[in-house]
Design an enzyme around this catalytic site. Structure first.
Site, PDB file in Angstrom:
ATOM      1  CG  HIS A   1      53.157  34.939  38.697  1.00  0.00           C
ATOM      2  ND1 HIS A   1      52.256  34.065  38.244  1.00  0.00           N
ATOM      3  CD2 HIS A   1      53.051  35.051  40.162  1.00  0.00           C
ATOM      4  CE1 HIS A   1      51.403  33.697  39.180  1.00  0.00           C
ATOM      5  NE2 HIS A   1      51.540  34.378  40.502  1.00  0.00           N
TER       6      HIS A   1
ATOM      7  CE  LYS B   1      56.716  27.055  33.539  1.00  0.00           C
ATOM      8  NZ  LYS B   1      55.772  26.616  32.575  1.00  0.00           N
TER       9      LYS B   1
ATOM     10  CG  HIS C   1      45.023  41.673  41.173  1.00  0.00           C
ATOM     11  ND1 HIS C   1      45.615  41.422  40.095  1.00  0.00           N
ATOM     12  CD2 HIS C   1      45.064  40.273  41.560  1.00  0.00           C
ATOM     13  CE1 HIS C   1      46.292  40.340  39.972  1.00  0.00           C
ATOM     14  NE2 HIS C   1      45.868  39.642  40.989  1.00  0.00           N
TER      15      HIS C   1
ATOM     16  CG  HIS D   1      42.029  37.600  38.689  1.00  0.00           C
ATOM     17  ND1 HIS D   1      42.591  36.830  37.954  1.00  0.00           N
ATOM     18  CD2 HIS D   1      42.895  37.920  39.787  1.00  0.00           C
ATOM     19  CE1 HIS D   1      43.918  36.776  38.318  1.00  0.00           C
ATOM     20  NE2 HIS D   1      44.033  37.336  39.448  1.00  0.00           N
TER      21      HIS D   1
ATOM     22  CG  ASP E   1      44.985  35.995  42.862  1.00  0.00           C
ATOM     23  OD1 ASP E   1      46.093  35.124  42.634  1.00  0.00           O
ATOM     24  OD2 ASP E   1      44.925  37.024  42.524  1.00  0.00           O
TER      25      ASP E   1
END
Length: 160
Positions: free
Chosen positions: A11, A36, A123, A127, A146
Site C-alpha cells: 500500500h 485511500k 525493502h 526505508h 515494518d
C-alpha cells in the site's frame, strides 16, 4: 546523479526524486488518485505503479525519464521466498512475478525510460535510506520496524 525512487509493492505507492544525493521531490500516489492508501494492499495490485507521483516528481525537477541515471524500486524479488506456483494460496508468487516485471511496467508508464536502469533495493534498506536522506546527518543508527518486506519485518544498522 538523478535517481527516481519508487515504492509500489504494498500500500501507499509513492515516488521520490533524488538529485545529487538530495531529495528534490516526493509524493504519494494517493495525492493524485484520491484513493485511500493509493491502492488495495493485495498481491494482484502490485503492478499498479505511482505513475502520477513519478511524473509529478520528474516534471517538478524538469527531468525527463531518459535522463534518469537509475530507478530504485523498493523491493528485491531475489530476496522473496521461492515459489513454484504464481497462484498459490498466499499470492506470493504472483506478487513476486509482478515485481520482476516492474522494469517493463515502469518503461511503459514513463516513456523514454531505459528499463535496464531499474534497480531492485531490499525493502527495509529503502526505508532506512529514505530516513537517512531526510535526517541530514553524516552518519546515524537506523531501526526499521515494518509489517513485512521480502522475508523480514525489520532492519537495524548504522548508516555512513
Amino acid at each position: 546523479m538523478r535517481v527516481l525512487g519508487v515504492n509500489a509493492v504494498f500500500h501507499d505507492p509513492a515516488a521520490a526524486l533524488v538529485l545529487d544525493g538530495e531529495i528534490f521531490a516526493a509524493a504519494e500516489e494517493e495525492r493524485f488518485s484520491r484513493r485511500k492508501h493509493g491502492k488495495p494492499p493485495v498481491a494482484f495490485s502490485t503492478w499498479e505503479l505511482p505513475e502520477q507521483a513519478a511524473r509529478w516528481c520528474l516534471a517538478h525537477a524538469g527531468v525527463r525519464p531518459e535522463e534518469l541515471d537509475a530507478v530504485a524500486y523498493s523491493y528485491d524479488p531475489a530476496l522473496a521466498p521461492p515459489t513454484r506456483d504464481v497462484v498459490d494460496a498466499e499470492w506470493e508468487g504472483l506478487r513476486t512475478l509482478y515485481v520482476r516485471r516492474a522494469p517493463r511496467f515502469l518503461a511503459t508508464a514513463l516513456p523514454g525510460l531505459d528499463r535496464t536502469r531499474v534497480r531492485f533495493v531490499p525493502h527495509h534498506v529503502a526505508h532506512a535510506a529514505s530516513a537517512f536522506a531526510a535526517a541530514g546527518w553524516d552518519e546515524c543508527a537506523v531501526l526499521v520496524l515494518d509489517g513485512r518486506g521480502e522475508r523480514a519485518s525489520h532492519l537495524a544498522g548504522r548508516v555512513r
